[in-house]
Scaffold this motif. Structure first.
Motif, PDB file in Angstrom:
ATOM      1  N   ASN A  73     102.952  22.994  65.609  1.00 52.04           N
ATOM      2  CA  ASN A  73     102.181  24.230  65.752  1.00 52.04           C
ATOM      3  C   ASN A  73     101.045  24.146  66.767  1.00 52.04           C
ATOM      4  N   GLU A  99     104.071  29.074  68.024  1.00 51.22           N
ATOM      5  CA  GLU A  99     104.518  29.946  66.945  1.00 51.22           C
ATOM      6  C   GLU A  99     105.991  29.662  66.643  1.00 51.22           C
ATOM      7  N   ASP A 155     103.535  21.219  61.099  1.00 53.73           N
ATOM      8  CA  ASP A 155     103.239  22.047  59.923  1.00 53.73           C
ATOM      9  C   ASP A 155     103.027  21.213  58.656  1.00 53.73           C
TER      10      ASP A 155
END
Length: 109
Positions: free
Chosen positions: A50, A67, A95
């Protein structure tokens, strides 16, 4: 930590003070968006890199937020001014909380 994640970086070994150098980075990562389903119909959890940063001698060169639409194995190519000899530090944030780092030294020649 995601399995099979491997960062790769290409930085020139030497440059003249003040030169602009091209840096290339790629990280092997599946980059699952969290919108697909597996064979049993269950949603595959989101798992992406990310954020990506690059610092030179402690000073930020690039900071990118990614994203879910980012491709598998994200590749970045960018230019940086090299005012002096030093170290580039590359960091990818996953993440799942994993952080992947790579460093490369450049000499003034």
């Amino acid at each position: 930590m995601a399995s099979g994640v491997k960062p790769r970086v290409k930085v020139p070994k030497t440059a003249a003070a003040g030169d602009v150098v091209t840096i290339k980075t790629l990280i092997s990562h599946k980059m699952e968006s969290g919108q697909r389903k597996d064979d049993d119909g269950n949603i595959i959890p989101r798992s992406i890199i990310n954020r990506f940063t690059c610092d030179f001698n402690g000073k930020n060169v690039i900071d990118v937020t990614m994203e879910p639409a980012i491709s598998t194995n994200p590749y970045f190519e960018f230019e940086a001014i090299v005012p002096e000899a030093g170290d580039f530090k590359f960091t990818w944030y996953d993440d799942d909380g994993s952080v992947y780092e790579e460093s490369k030294t450049i000499k003034i020649g």
